[in-house]
Design an enzyme around this catalytic site. Structure first.
Site, short mmCIF file in Angstrom:
data_model
loop_
_atom_site.label_atom_id
_atom_site.label_comp_id
_atom_site.label_asym_id
_atom_site.label_seq_id
_atom_site.Cartn_x
_atom_site.Cartn_y
_atom_site.Cartn_z
N HIS A 49 0.80 -1.23 0.00
CA HIS A 49 0.00 0.00 0.00
C HIS A 49 0.84 1.28 0.00
O HIS A 49 0.31 2.35 -0.29
CB HIS A 49 -0.93 0.01 1.21
CG HIS A 49 -1.95 -1.09 1.21
ND1 HIS A 49 -2.97 -1.16 0.30
CD2 HIS A 49 -2.08 -2.19 1.99
CE1 HIS A 49 -3.70 -2.24 0.53
NE2 HIS A 49 -3.18 -2.88 1.56
N ARG A 74 6.50 -5.88 3.57
CA ARG A 74 5.30 -6.48 2.98
C ARG A 74 5.41 -6.29 1.47
O ARG A 74 5.36 -5.16 0.97
CB ARG A 74 4.01 -5.84 3.50
CG ARG A 74 2.79 -6.38 2.76
CD ARG A 74 1.49 -6.33 3.52
NE ARG A 74 0.99 -4.99 3.76
CZ ARG A 74 -0.24 -4.74 4.26
NH1 ARG A 74 -1.05 -5.74 4.57
NH2 ARG A 74 -0.62 -3.50 4.47
N ASP A 88 17.14 -9.15 -0.76
CA ASP A 88 18.44 -8.63 -1.21
C ASP A 88 18.72 -7.26 -0.61
O ASP A 88 19.87 -6.89 -0.36
CB ASP A 88 18.47 -8.53 -2.74
CG ASP A 88 18.65 -9.87 -3.43
OD1 ASP A 88 18.90 -10.87 -2.74
OD2 ASP A 88 18.53 -9.92 -4.67
N GLU A 152 -5.80 -13.14 5.34
CA GLU A 152 -6.68 -11.97 5.26
C GLU A 152 -7.84 -12.19 4.30
O GLU A 152 -8.42 -11.24 3.77
CB GLU A 152 -5.88 -10.72 4.88
CG GLU A 152 -4.94 -10.88 3.72
CD GLU A 152 -4.06 -9.66 3.49
OE1 GLU A 152 -4.33 -8.60 4.08
OE2 GLU A 152 -3.08 -9.77 2.73
N ASP A 178 -8.48 -6.45 5.95
CA ASP A 178 -8.92 -7.18 4.76
C ASP A 178 -9.75 -8.39 5.14
O ASP A 178 -10.71 -8.75 4.44
CB ASP A 178 -7.72 -7.60 3.92
CG ASP A 178 -7.24 -6.51 2.98
OD1 ASP A 178 -8.02 -5.58 2.71
OD2 ASP A 178 -6.10 -6.57 2.53
#
Length: 259
Positions: A49, A74, A88, A152, A178
């Site tokens: 988001h 996330r 990484d 979710e 969610d």
């Protein structure tokens, strides 16, 4: 031989471990540092988001580590390249959204680990390896990189035992907002049915021997989740905390110059 876990992965495996997390969607070093200095244990950089891009991720991860935070990214979706890029950059873990069954959970874990344990692409001179200056990086990465999958969706609840028991999964995190929408209670993460579903996830993770995390619908719910057995509770989102602080500051002035 049982693998010796390290780093965040080891902390999540500890039944006594309790970590307070905050989501950050503003891609600024200052925001990450404030979260750490305020006393949080984990910062979750919200690549689903938030306005993040790969070029700035390593600096944000380093900022988090610099103030003693474990850093979780996330990722936008269950995609091996996105997971590899976050790791990484030096993230301690990835948080994979909308994992709906055991096969997807196993795929997420595979993407987090180098062969022979997984399919993560190998590069020995990335920020996570200190650009090649950390000689044990490739040998140690699988032991200290955590895979956290998100429950979710209502479909995930139907498959929660398989998700929690998928090989290589270290934690299942309940995305209360969610999940509430998926269950027909949009905007009600504290609805009793959503809380009951989160407790079902807690039972499944306990049986599987992995950690459970959850987004607290309100800060005052945090202690209760820790008491119930959650090992990670997210109690704060940067933009929400900024809004609340700004509103409180305006209210404290006792004046409204323009209205």
């Amino acid at each position: 031989m049982t693998q010796q876990l390290d780093g965040l992965r080891a902390r999540l495996a500890d039944p006594q471990h309790r970590a307070l997390a905050a989501f950050v969607g503003i891609p600024r070093v200052e925001v990450v540092q404030i979260v750490g200095l305020a006393g949080y244990d984990i910062v979750i950089l919200d690549g689903e988001h938030g306005a993040f891009d790969a070029s700035g991720m390593a600096a944000l991860v380093a900022a988090g580590h610099g103030v003693g935070l474990d850093v979780v990214v996330r990722v936008p979706e269950l995609r091996a390249q996105a997971i590899s890029a976050a790791l990484d950059a030096g993230a301690d873990a990835v948080l994979v959204p909308h994992v709906r069954d055991g096969a997807e959970a196993a795929a997420a874990a595979q993407a987090c680990r180098f062969p022979p344990d997984g399919i993560r692409s190998v590069h020995g001179a990335v920020p996570a390896s200190q650009y090649g200056f950390r000689p044990d990086y490739l040998a140690a990465a699988n032991a200290d990189t955590a895979c956290i999958v998100m429950c979710e969706d209502a479909q995930a609840l139907e498959n929660i035992d398989a998700i929690a028991g998928a090989p290589g999964v270290d934690a299942v995190f309940v995305g209360s907002y969610d999940l509430s929408a998926s269950m027909g209670h949009v905007g009600e993460p504290g609805h009793e049915a959503v809380v009951a579903a989160a407790r079902r996830v807690l039972e499944a993770t306990a049986t599987a021997g992995v950690a459970m995390g959850v987004m607290a619908p309100a800060p005052e719910a945090t202690a209760g989740w820790f008491e119930a057995g959650a090992r990670c509770v997210a109690a704060g989102v940067d933009t929400s905390m900024l809004r609340a602080g700004a509103m409180a500051a305006v209210a404290a002035t006792g004046v409204r110059p323009n209205g």
